[in-house]
Write a protein that holds these residues in place. Structure first.
Motif, PDB file in Angstrom:
ATOM      1  N   VAL A  74      32.435  45.823  22.375  1.00 17.72           N
ATOM      2  CA  VAL A  74      32.872  47.272  21.647  1.00 17.72           C
ATOM      3  C   VAL A  74      33.900  47.961  22.269  1.00 17.72           C
ATOM      4  O   VAL A  74      32.988  48.689  23.409  1.00 17.72           O
ATOM      5  CB  VAL A  74      32.324  48.244  20.709  1.00 17.72           C
ATOM      6  CG1 VAL A  74      33.216  48.357  19.610  1.00 17.72           C
ATOM      7  CG2 VAL A  74      31.315  47.254  19.785  1.00 17.72           C
ATOM      8  N   MET A  75      35.251  47.703  22.404  1.00 16.21           N
ATOM      9  CA  MET A  75      36.003  48.423  23.441  1.00 16.21           C
ATOM     10  C   MET A  75      36.691  49.801  22.777  1.00 16.21           C
ATOM     11  O   MET A  75      37.791  48.766  22.233  1.00 16.21           O
ATOM     12  CB  MET A  75      36.771  47.837  24.191  1.00 16.21           C
ATOM     13  CG  MET A  75      35.861  46.231  24.607  1.00 16.21           C
ATOM     14  SD  MET A  75      37.122  44.835  25.538  1.00 16.21           S
ATOM     15  CE  MET A  75      37.390  43.868  23.465  1.00 16.21           C
ATOM     16  N   ILE A  76      36.983  50.529  23.658  1.00 20.27           N
ATOM     17  CA  ILE A  76      37.364  52.147  22.485  1.00 20.27           C
ATOM     18  C   ILE A  76      38.314  52.320  23.806  1.00 20.27           C
ATOM     19  O   ILE A  76      38.084  53.144  24.866  1.00 20.27           O
ATOM     20  CB  ILE A  76      36.644  53.502  22.637  1.00 20.27           C
ATOM     21  CG1 ILE A  76      35.410  52.825  21.825  1.00 20.27           C
ATOM     22  CG2 ILE A  76      37.392  53.883  21.651  1.00 20.27           C
ATOM     23  CD1 ILE A  76      35.703  52.024  20.727  1.00 20.27           C
ATOM     24  N   GLY A  77      40.253  51.764  24.001  1.00 15.94           N
ATOM     25  CA  GLY A  77      40.392  51.685  25.066  1.00 15.94           C
ATOM     26  C   GLY A  77      42.134  52.631  24.227  1.00 15.94           C
ATOM     27  O   GLY A  77      43.088  51.928  24.484  1.00 15.94           O
ATOM     28  N   PRO A  78      42.276  53.931  23.897  1.00 16.45           N
ATOM     29  CA  PRO A  78      43.474  54.509  23.649  1.00 16.45           C
ATOM     30  C   PRO A  78      44.011  54.704  24.430  1.00 16.45           C
ATOM     31  O   PRO A  78      43.590  54.938  25.928  1.00 16.45           O
ATOM     32  CB  PRO A  78      42.726  56.214  23.070  1.00 16.45           C
ATOM     33  CG  PRO A  78      41.647  56.336  23.407  1.00 16.45           C
ATOM     34  CD  PRO A  78      41.049  54.827  23.741  1.00 16.45           C
ATOM     35  N   GLY A  79      45.449  54.310  24.138  1.00 10.62           N
ATOM     36  CA  GLY A  79      46.742  54.794  25.245  1.00 10.62           C
ATOM     37  C   GLY A  79      46.226  53.759  26.397  1.00 10.62           C
ATOM     38  O   GLY A  79      46.509  53.014  26.615  1.00 10.62           O
ATOM     39  N   THR A  80      46.287  54.222  27.869  1.00  7.62           N
ATOM     40  CA  THR A  80      46.275  53.728  29.058  1.00  7.62           C
ATOM     41  C   THR A  80      45.013  53.345  28.977  1.00  7.62           C
ATOM     42  O   THR A  80      44.920  52.174  30.054  1.00  7.62           O
ATOM     43  CB  THR A  80      47.082  54.041  30.347  1.00  7.62           C
ATOM     44  OG1 THR A  80      46.625  55.561  30.450  1.00  7.62           O
ATOM     45  CG2 THR A  80      48.396  55.034  30.069  1.00  7.62           C
ATOM     46  N   GLY A  81      44.421  53.826  28.507  1.00  3.35           N
ATOM     47  CA  GLY A  81      42.913  53.365  27.887  1.00  3.35           C
ATOM     48  C   GLY A  81      42.290  52.262  28.391  1.00  3.35           C
ATOM     49  O   GLY A  81      41.644  51.543  28.146  1.00  3.35           O
ATOM     50  N   VAL A  82      43.105  51.063  27.130  1.00  2.00           N
ATOM     51  CA  VAL A  82      43.236  50.009  27.083  1.00  2.00           C
ATOM     52  C   VAL A  82      43.364  48.960  28.278  1.00  2.00           C
ATOM     53  O   VAL A  82      43.033  48.285  28.054  1.00  2.00           O
ATOM     54  CB  VAL A  82      44.505  49.489  25.998  1.00  2.00           C
ATOM     55  CG1 VAL A  82      45.897  49.495  27.085  1.00  2.00           C
ATOM     56  CG2 VAL A  82      43.927  48.480  25.201  1.00  2.00           C
ATOM     57  N   ALA A  83      43.860  49.257  29.814  1.00  2.00           N
ATOM     58  CA  ALA A  83      44.218  49.102  30.805  1.00  2.00           C
ATOM     59  C   ALA A  83      42.844  48.264  30.958  1.00  2.00           C
ATOM     60  O   ALA A  83      43.247  46.817  31.306  1.00  2.00           O
ATOM     61  CB  ALA A  83      44.662  49.608  31.978  1.00  2.00           C
ATOM     62  N   PRO A  84      41.515  48.218  31.451  1.00  2.00           N
ATOM     63  CA  PRO A  84      40.678  47.590  31.561  1.00  2.00           C
ATOM     64  C   PRO A  84      40.433  46.507  30.293  1.00  2.00           C
ATOM     65  O   PRO A  84      39.719  45.576  30.754  1.00  2.00           O
ATOM     66  CB  PRO A  84      39.295  48.526  32.348  1.00  2.00           C
ATOM     67  CG  PRO A  84      39.806  49.861  30.877  1.00  2.00           C
ATOM     68  CD  PRO A  84      40.934  50.073  31.384  1.00  2.00           C
ATOM     69  N   PHE A  85      40.653  46.381  29.951  1.00  2.00           N
ATOM     70  CA  PHE A  85      40.093  45.852  28.096  1.00  2.00           C
ATOM     71  C   PHE A  85      40.811  44.688  28.808  1.00  2.00           C
ATOM     72  O   PHE A  85      40.885  43.603  27.651  1.00  2.00           O
ATOM     73  CB  PHE A  85      40.019  46.421  27.463  1.00  2.00           C
ATOM     74  CG  PHE A  85      38.938  47.754  27.323  1.00  2.00           C
ATOM     75  CD1 PHE A  85      37.640  47.552  27.822  1.00  2.00           C
ATOM     76  CD2 PHE A  85      39.246  48.971  27.300  1.00  2.00           C
ATOM     77  CE1 PHE A  85      36.958  48.867  27.701  1.00  2.00           C
ATOM     78  CE2 PHE A  85      38.671  49.599  26.390  1.00  2.00           C
ATOM     79  CZ  PHE A  85      36.617  49.886  27.447  1.00  2.00           C
ATOM     80  N   ILE A  86      42.091  44.630  28.646  1.00  2.00           N
ATOM     81  CA  ILE A  86      42.985  43.640  28.910  1.00  2.00           C
ATOM     82  C   ILE A  86      42.321  42.535  30.195  1.00  2.00           C
ATOM     83  O   ILE A  86      42.908  41.784  29.787  1.00  2.00           O
ATOM     84  CB  ILE A  86      44.884  44.104  29.867  1.00  2.00           C
ATOM     85  CG1 ILE A  86      45.120  44.888  28.359  1.00  2.00           C
ATOM     86  CG2 ILE A  86      45.470  42.708  29.623  1.00  2.00           C
ATOM     87  CD1 ILE A  86      44.959  44.056  27.489  1.00  2.00           C
TER      88      ILE A  86
END
Length: 217
Positions: A74-86
């Motif tokens: 489960v990945m919580i990545g709002p804004g640029t926080g999505v980066a590592p999950f890509i």
């Protein structure tokens, strides 16, 4: 001046010669109406193509996809926080790991701020991503954030955690990460039947097992 740290938003298994970053450019006016800007992000945004940029890699020992290919994440990545999950999703796709992935992404407006929409749609289509829940806070009168979406899907999120899911958070440390942490505790109370102390102990145990890891700034 110290280095500026950015999460890598690509996997070397996709292209060993490419490192991608997801950077929000800092430009604003101060209280006196004078234009101000950050140091690193405008440099990156305005640099000519092929401009050399000095970099170094700072390892993050536990912030990586689960080693077990079947483990849910489960990945919580709002804004640029999505980066590592890509990068996480690229890695799992390249390795053929089929453990389910669930991403919560948030920003202000869907029309202009849905980073990686095309890539995320592709991850959903090929099954690398099982679920994608978004929270665009300014697209309706009442602001909606990723922690609100977590609570909406509390029963399912609790079920994923009971199935051994790893829980990752990346992004703003000052508010978002604290709000997400509280939402996680609330879900443990409402859907796990724990009291406040039990929920706090549960979340602490997740962290000690490296199943709850954060990359916050």
């Amino acid at each position: 001046m110290g280095p500026r740290l950015y999460s890598i938003s690509s996997s070397p298994l996709t292209d060993p010669h490419l490192v991608s970053l997801t950077v929000s450019v800092v430009r604003y006016e101060n209280l006196h109406g004078r234009p101000r800007q950050g140091v690193c992000s405008p440099f990156l945004a305005d640099a000519e193509q092929d401009t050399p940029v000095p970099v170094h890699v700072q390892r993050s020992a536990h912030f990586r996809p689960p080693a077990d290919p079947a483990t849910p994440m489960v990945m919580i990545g709002p804004g640029t926080g999505v980066a590592p999950f890509i990068g996480f999703l690229e890695q799992r796709r390249a390795l053929g790991h089929r453990g389910p992935g669930w991403l919560f992404f948030g920003e202000q407006h869907r029309a202009t701020d849905f980073y990686y929409e095309e890539e995320l749609t592709g991850f959903l289509a090929d099954g690398t991503l099982a679920r994608l829940d978004t929270a665009f806070s300014r697209d309706q009168r009442a602001k909606v954030y990723v922690q609100d979406r977590m609570r909406e899907h509390g029963p399912l999120l609790w079920s994923w955690l009971q199935d051994g899911a790893h829980f990752y958070v990346c992004g703003d440390a000052s508010r978002m990460a604290k709000d997400v942490d509280q939402a996680l505790r609330d879900i443990a109370v409402v859907h796990g039947g724990l009291d406040e102390a039990g929920a706090a102990a549960y979340v602490k145990q997740l962290a000690s097992e490296k199943r709850y890891v954060r990359d916050v700034y």
